[in-house]
Design a protein around this motif. Structure first.
Motif, PDB file in Angstrom:
ATOM      1  N   ALA A  88      -4.724  -7.606  -0.510  1.00  0.00           N
ATOM      2  CA  ALA A  88      -4.190  -8.874  -0.002  1.00  0.00           C
ATOM      3  C   ALA A  88      -2.681  -8.789   0.253  1.00  0.00           C
ATOM      4  O   ALA A  88      -2.201  -9.231   1.298  1.00  0.00           O
ATOM      5  CB  ALA A  88      -4.504  -9.996  -0.984  1.00  0.00           C
ATOM      6  N   CYS A  89      -1.951  -8.198  -0.675  1.00  0.00           N
ATOM      7  CA  CYS A  89      -0.494  -8.047  -0.488  1.00  0.00           C
ATOM      8  C   CYS A  89      -0.181  -7.015   0.590  1.00  0.00           C
ATOM      9  O   CYS A  89       0.744  -7.201   1.383  1.00  0.00           O
ATOM     10  CB  CYS A  89       0.173  -7.651  -1.805  1.00  0.00           C
ATOM     11  SG  CYS A  89       0.218  -8.985  -3.030  1.00  0.00           S
ATOM     12  N   HIS A  90      -0.950  -5.936   0.632  1.00  0.00           N
ATOM     13  CA  HIS A  90      -0.716  -4.881   1.618  1.00  0.00           C
ATOM     14  C   HIS A  90      -0.842  -5.425   3.034  1.00  0.00           C
ATOM     15  O   HIS A  90      -0.023  -5.137   3.908  1.00  0.00           O
ATOM     16  CB  HIS A  90      -1.707  -3.741   1.388  1.00  0.00           C
ATOM     17  CG  HIS A  90      -1.400  -2.502   2.160  1.00  0.00           C
ATOM     18  ND1 HIS A  90      -2.306  -1.494   2.288  1.00  0.00           N
ATOM     19  CD2 HIS A  90      -0.293  -2.090   2.840  1.00  0.00           C
ATOM     20  CE1 HIS A  90      -1.775  -0.512   3.007  1.00  0.00           C
ATOM     21  NE2 HIS A  90      -0.560  -0.856   3.362  1.00  0.00           N
ATOM     22  N   PHE A  91      -1.831  -6.229   3.273  1.00  0.00           N
ATOM     23  CA  PHE A  91      -2.076  -6.706   4.632  1.00  0.00           C
ATOM     24  C   PHE A  91      -1.163  -7.849   5.053  1.00  0.00           C
ATOM     25  O   PHE A  91      -1.217  -8.295   6.178  1.00  0.00           O
ATOM     26  CB  PHE A  91      -3.537  -7.043   4.821  1.00  0.00           C
ATOM     27  CG  PHE A  91      -4.395  -5.813   4.680  1.00  0.00           C
ATOM     28  CD1 PHE A  91      -4.148  -4.677   5.441  1.00  0.00           C
ATOM     29  CD2 PHE A  91      -5.417  -5.759   3.761  1.00  0.00           C
ATOM     30  CE1 PHE A  91      -4.901  -3.526   5.301  1.00  0.00           C
ATOM     31  CE2 PHE A  91      -6.184  -4.608   3.616  1.00  0.00           C
ATOM     32  CZ  PHE A  91      -5.925  -3.498   4.391  1.00  0.00           C
ATOM     33  N   LYS A  92      -0.299  -8.271   4.146  1.00  0.00           N
ATOM     34  CA  LYS A  92       0.743  -9.233   4.516  1.00  0.00           C
ATOM     35  C   LYS A  92       1.970  -8.503   5.064  1.00  0.00           C
ATOM     36  O   LYS A  92       2.870  -9.117   5.609  1.00  0.00           O
ATOM     37  CB  LYS A  92       1.142 -10.076   3.306  1.00  0.00           C
ATOM     38  CG  LYS A  92       0.062 -11.040   2.881  1.00  0.00           C
ATOM     39  CD  LYS A  92       0.476 -11.800   1.642  1.00  0.00           C
ATOM     40  CE  LYS A  92      -0.673 -12.675   1.168  1.00  0.00           C
ATOM     41  NZ  LYS A  92      -0.353 -13.314  -0.122  1.00  0.00           N
ATOM     42  N   LYS A  93       1.981  -7.187   4.911  1.00  0.00           N
ATOM     43  CA  LYS A  93       3.100  -6.377   5.395  1.00  0.00           C
ATOM     44  C   LYS A  93       3.010  -6.216   6.916  1.00  0.00           C
ATOM     45  O   LYS A  93       1.921  -6.247   7.483  1.00  0.00           O
ATOM     46  CB  LYS A  93       3.088  -4.993   4.731  1.00  0.00           C
ATOM     47  CG  LYS A  93       3.248  -5.032   3.226  1.00  0.00           C
ATOM     48  CD  LYS A  93       4.637  -5.493   2.851  1.00  0.00           C
ATOM     49  CE  LYS A  93       4.804  -5.528   1.349  1.00  0.00           C
ATOM     50  NZ  LYS A  93       6.163  -5.877   0.973  1.00  0.00           N
ATOM     51  N   PRO A  94       4.147  -6.038   7.577  1.00  0.00           N
ATOM     52  CA  PRO A  94       4.140  -5.861   9.039  1.00  0.00           C
ATOM     53  C   PRO A  94       3.225  -4.716   9.476  1.00  0.00           C
ATOM     54  O   PRO A  94       3.187  -3.659   8.849  1.00  0.00           O
ATOM     55  CB  PRO A  94       5.600  -5.517   9.360  1.00  0.00           C
ATOM     56  CG  PRO A  94       6.385  -6.076   8.214  1.00  0.00           C
ATOM     57  CD  PRO A  94       5.491  -5.980   7.014  1.00  0.00           C
ATOM     58  N   GLY A  95       2.460  -4.967  10.512  1.00  0.00           N
ATOM     59  CA  GLY A  95       1.581  -3.945  11.072  1.00  0.00           C
ATOM     60  C   GLY A  95       0.212  -3.865  10.437  1.00  0.00           C
ATOM     61  O   GLY A  95      -0.625  -3.076  10.851  1.00  0.00           O
ATOM     62  N   HIS A  96      -0.069  -4.686   9.418  1.00  0.00           N
ATOM     63  CA  HIS A  96      -1.353  -4.620   8.718  1.00  0.00           C
ATOM     64  C   HIS A  96      -2.146  -5.920   8.821  1.00  0.00           C
ATOM     65  O   HIS A  96      -3.186  -6.051   8.194  1.00  0.00           O
ATOM     66  CB  HIS A  96      -1.135  -4.298   7.237  1.00  0.00           C
ATOM     67  CG  HIS A  96      -0.512  -2.964   7.007  1.00  0.00           C
ATOM     68  ND1 HIS A  96      -1.155  -1.787   7.292  1.00  0.00           N
ATOM     69  CD2 HIS A  96       0.716  -2.617   6.533  1.00  0.00           C
ATOM     70  CE1 HIS A  96      -0.364  -0.775   6.984  1.00  0.00           C
ATOM     71  NE2 HIS A  96       0.776  -1.252   6.546  1.00  0.00           N
ATOM     72  N   LYS A  97      -1.691  -6.843   9.585  1.00  0.00           N
ATOM     73  CA  LYS A  97      -2.261  -8.194   9.647  1.00  0.00           C
ATOM     74  C   LYS A  97      -3.774  -8.206   9.923  1.00  0.00           C
ATOM     75  O   LYS A  97      -4.513  -8.931   9.290  1.00  0.00           O
ATOM     76  CB  LYS A  97      -1.537  -9.004  10.713  1.00  0.00           C
ATOM     77  CG  LYS A  97      -1.804 -10.483  10.660  1.00  0.00           C
ATOM     78  CD  LYS A  97      -1.119 -11.220  11.784  1.00  0.00           C
ATOM     79  CE  LYS A  97       0.365 -11.303  11.552  1.00  0.00           C
ATOM     80  NZ  LYS A  97       1.053 -12.156  12.508  1.00  0.00           N
ATOM     81  N   ASN A  98      -4.242  -7.401  10.847  1.00  0.00           N
ATOM     82  CA  ASN A  98      -5.646  -7.457  11.256  1.00  0.00           C
ATOM     83  C   ASN A  98      -6.559  -6.483  10.508  1.00  0.00           C
ATOM     84  O   ASN A  98      -7.715  -6.357  10.834  1.00  0.00           O
ATOM     85  CB  ASN A  98      -5.757  -7.195  12.759  1.00  0.00           C
ATOM     86  CG  ASN A  98      -5.041  -8.257  13.553  1.00  0.00           C
ATOM     87  OD1 ASN A  98      -5.073  -9.415  13.207  1.00  0.00           O
ATOM     88  ND2 ASN A  98      -4.357  -7.847  14.605  1.00  0.00           N
ATOM     89  N   SER A  99      -6.049  -5.799   9.512  1.00  0.00           N
ATOM     90  CA  SER A  99      -6.826  -4.793   8.812  1.00  0.00           C
ATOM     91  C   SER A  99      -7.568  -5.324   7.597  1.00  0.00           C
ATOM     92  O   SER A  99      -8.436  -4.652   7.055  1.00  0.00           O
ATOM     93  CB  SER A  99      -5.909  -3.657   8.353  1.00  0.00           C
ATOM     94  OG  SER A  99      -5.231  -3.114   9.454  1.00  0.00           O
ATOM     95  N   TYR A 100      -7.281  -6.508   7.119  1.00  0.00           N
ATOM     96  CA  TYR A 100      -7.848  -7.045   5.887  1.00  0.00           C
ATOM     97  C   TYR A 100      -9.360  -7.110   5.919  1.00  0.00           C
ATOM     98  O   TYR A 100     -10.039  -6.760   4.973  1.00  0.00           O
ATOM     99  CB  TYR A 100      -7.262  -8.409   5.573  1.00  0.00           C
ATOM    100  CG  TYR A 100      -7.646  -8.932   4.207  1.00  0.00           C
ATOM    101  CD1 TYR A 100      -7.181  -8.294   3.061  1.00  0.00           C
ATOM    102  CD2 TYR A 100      -8.451 -10.043   4.059  1.00  0.00           C
ATOM    103  CE1 TYR A 100      -7.520  -8.749   1.798  1.00  0.00           C
ATOM    104  CE2 TYR A 100      -8.800 -10.504   2.806  1.00  0.00           C
ATOM    105  CZ  TYR A 100      -8.324  -9.859   1.687  1.00  0.00           C
ATOM    106  OH  TYR A 100      -8.669 -10.304   0.443  1.00  0.00           O
ATOM    107  N   LYS A 101      -9.938  -7.498   7.029  1.00  0.00           N
ATOM    108  CA  LYS A 101     -11.390  -7.642   7.156  1.00  0.00           C
ATOM    109  C   LYS A 101     -12.110  -6.309   6.984  1.00  0.00           C
ATOM    110  O   LYS A 101     -13.248  -6.276   6.537  1.00  0.00           O
ATOM    111  CB  LYS A 101     -11.746  -8.257   8.501  1.00  0.00           C
ATOM    112  CG  LYS A 101     -11.270  -9.681   8.641  1.00  0.00           C
ATOM    113  CD  LYS A 101     -11.544 -10.224  10.027  1.00  0.00           C
ATOM    114  CE  LYS A 101     -10.920 -11.602  10.173  1.00  0.00           C
ATOM    115  NZ  LYS A 101     -11.037 -12.100  11.519  1.00  0.00           N
ATOM    116  N   LYS A 102     -11.471  -5.204   7.314  1.00  0.00           N
ATOM    117  CA  LYS A 102     -12.095  -3.877   7.220  1.00  0.00           C
ATOM    118  C   LYS A 102     -12.378  -3.485   5.772  1.00  0.00           C
ATOM    119  O   LYS A 102     -13.273  -2.725   5.508  1.00  0.00           O
ATOM    120  CB  LYS A 102     -11.199  -2.830   7.862  1.00  0.00           C
ATOM    121  CG  LYS A 102     -11.025  -2.999   9.349  1.00  0.00           C
ATOM    122  CD  LYS A 102     -10.070  -1.944   9.876  1.00  0.00           C
ATOM    123  CE  LYS A 102      -9.740  -2.195  11.317  1.00  0.00           C
ATOM    124  NZ  LYS A 102      -8.738  -1.260  11.834  1.00  0.00           N
TER     125      LYS A 102
END
Length: 104
Positions: A88-102
């Motif tokens: 959750a914290c990682h995907f709040k970082k720039p460039g990771h926004k759309n990766s959370y669902k994976k």
């Protein structure tokens, strides 16, 4: 200037020095180093599978704890450039926004 003999000695002596494999333009930003799995695992273990940011405990879901490259360069494994984060914290970082669902 050095005498020719001295220049030759310096040249021979410096031959073993490894030149950088990349120029600033050819740096492979999206390529992990060969030892990335070991580095990532070691850092997550040292963090006791707890997120550096929100302090979430991921011991029961180790796949949800990541190691983030702060500068976005995946082969830059300098410890100052790495942080252990839950998904959750990682995907709040720039460039990771759309990766959370994976991951979920």
């Amino acid at each position: 200037h050095y005498p020719l003999r001295r220049q030759r000695q310096m040249c021979i002596r410096d031959r073993h020095i490894k030149k950088p494999s990349h120029t600033p333009r050819s740096i492979p930003k999206d390529q992990y180093s060969k030892n990335w799995s070991k580095i990532s695992k070691k850092l997550r273990e040292e963090a006791n599978y707890i997120c550096d940011n929100c302090k979430s405990d991921c011991k029961n879901n180790k796949h949800l704890l990541h190691v983030h490259h702060k500068d976005g360069v995946k082969w830059n494994n300098n410890l100052d450039n790495l942080e252990v984060l839950c998904a959750a914290c990682h995907f709040k970082k720039p460039g990771h926004k759309n990766s959370y669902k994976k991951v979920i």
